[in-house]
Scaffold this active site. Structure first.
Site, short mmCIF file in Angstrom:
data_model
loop_
_atom_site.label_atom_id
_atom_site.label_comp_id
_atom_site.label_asym_id
_atom_site.label_seq_id
_atom_site.Cartn_x
_atom_site.Cartn_y
_atom_site.Cartn_z
N PRO A 93 0.86 -1.58 -0.54
CA PRO A 93 -0.04 -0.31 -0.15
C PRO A 93 1.21 1.36 -0.19
O PRO A 93 1.88 1.40 0.99
CB PRO A 93 -0.76 -0.25 1.42
CG PRO A 93 -0.35 -1.31 1.84
CD PRO A 93 0.75 -1.80 1.43
N GLU A 94 0.52 1.95 -1.02
CA GLU A 94 0.71 3.43 -0.94
C GLU A 94 0.01 4.38 -0.45
O GLU A 94 -0.67 4.55 0.31
CB GLU A 94 1.47 3.87 -1.89
CG GLU A 94 3.16 2.80 -2.51
CD GLU A 94 3.69 3.21 -3.65
OE1 GLU A 94 3.34 4.79 -4.29
OE2 GLU A 94 4.27 2.87 -3.92
N HIS A 108 -4.83 -14.58 10.03
CA HIS A 108 -4.08 -13.76 9.70
C HIS A 108 -5.01 -12.06 10.52
O HIS A 108 -4.68 -10.84 10.38
CB HIS A 108 -3.13 -13.47 8.79
CG HIS A 108 -2.61 -14.20 8.39
ND1 HIS A 108 -1.42 -14.73 8.80
CD2 HIS A 108 -2.90 -15.09 6.99
CE1 HIS A 108 -1.43 -15.73 8.24
NE2 HIS A 108 -1.78 -15.48 7.71
N ARG A 167 1.52 -10.77 6.93
CA ARG A 167 3.01 -11.38 6.27
C ARG A 167 3.67 -10.40 7.63
O ARG A 167 5.04 -10.50 8.20
CB ARG A 167 3.43 -10.50 4.92
CG ARG A 167 3.59 -10.87 4.00
CD ARG A 167 4.18 -10.54 2.55
NE ARG A 167 5.92 -10.59 2.97
CZ ARG A 167 6.00 -9.93 1.55
NH1 ARG A 167 5.51 -9.35 0.24
NH2 ARG A 167 7.26 -10.27 1.85
N ARG A 200 21.18 19.05 -5.91
CA ARG A 200 21.19 17.95 -5.27
C ARG A 200 21.92 16.97 -7.07
O ARG A 200 21.42 17.01 -7.93
CB ARG A 200 20.47 17.06 -5.12
CG ARG A 200 19.33 17.94 -3.85
CD ARG A 200 20.66 17.61 -2.79
NE ARG A 200 20.94 16.28 -2.29
CZ ARG A 200 20.09 15.84 -1.07
NH1 ARG A 200 18.94 16.39 -0.36
NH2 ARG A 200 19.92 14.40 -1.15
#
Ligand SMILES: [Zn+2]
Length: 271
Positions: free
Chosen positions: A2-3, A90, A109, A152
């Protein structure tokens, strides 16, 4: 994994279930996830009323009238199962609210975790301390990117993934935003032309908002029968499309590895 858009979608999906509700029961079925759970998690949440839900970077925040904030970290595989028909393997922490709804934090996980901290101390939590501005927040824009990229030598991709510079951007949406802005992922930050930085400043919130909108439609279409919040498929322009034609110019999408992670890009559109 998930983002930011997935976490945003989870929190928007949880809001109508939890907002204003009192936790009737909170049960942890194991003492730890990625990290130990607070031993008094159930005790401190039971009886507390949810006063607000929000998101910071990739973390969900649930505020209560007891002055606590629950921090939700979905990790790699964390999900919130809303009104599951039965207990599943889970389902590590199960929340029941006064409206009779049940939400299970499921994480096969166990790279995710939950923590409960005083709201006043949440910003200093190790997961949240030192995190940069929100890409969907009012401080984000070309000026911020120009400051972050100026002089940078680090590649544009690495700078965008640096959580201290911008909060919550992950591999998928960085690849997509760099494509839209026409920036090669290996371009040193200080060498990105101003015009492309401006395109990038528009592309980042755009790809995130589109993903959130797709997640919203996924919620409407699938959350009720399936009950699982947090994952949805979206059509990407470059991410995961190595070897396929670029939708703009037809050039074959390339993949390189930067800092151990795949970067997908169009060698012609992105320079
Ligand atoms: Zn192209």
């Amino acid at each position: 994994m998930p983002e930011l858009p997935e976490v945003e979608t989870v929190m928007r999906g949880l809001a109508p279930v939890w907002q204003g509700q009192r936790f009737a029961q909170v049960v942890a079925h194991r003492p730890d996830l990625r990290w130990p759970l607070p031993q008094d998690l159930g005790q401190r949440l039971t009886g507390a009323v949810v006063t607000g839900l929000s998101r910071r970077a990739k973390y969900g925040l649930v505020h209560t009238d007891r002055g606590d904030t629950l921090i939700i970290h979905l990790g790699m595989s964390g999900r919130m199962r809303v009104d599951p028909e039965s207990h599943a393997k889970h389902d590590h922490v199960v929340f029941t609210t006064g409206n009779g709804r049940t939400v299970a934090f499921n994480d096969a996980r166990r790279f995710g975790s939950l923590d409960l901290v005083p709201t006043a101390e949440a910003a200093a939590h190790p997961l949240l301390a030192g995190i940069g501005p929100e890409p969907l927040g009012p401080d984000f824009g070309a000026a911020l990117l120009a400051r972050a990229f100026a002089d940078r030598l680090a590649p544009a991709k690495a700078l965008l993934l640096d959580q201290r510079l911008i909060a919550g951007l992950g591999n998928i949406y960085v690849c997509e935003a760099l494509f839209r802005a026409g920036i090669h992922p290996e371009t040193p930050g200080g060498q990105v032309p101003t015009a492309r930085l401006k395109r990038l400043a528009a592309a980042i919130p755009a790809v995130l908002e589109e993903a959130i909108a797709a997640g919203g439609s996924t919620l409407r279409d699938h959350a009720a029968p399936d009950g699982t919040l947090g994952y949805f498929q979206k059509d990407f322009a470059v991410y995961g499309r190595e070897g396929q034609g670029c939708g703009v110019c037809g050039t074959v999408i390339a993949r390189i590895v930067q800092s151990g992670r795949s970067s997908f890009f169009c060698p012609r559109c992105q320079r």
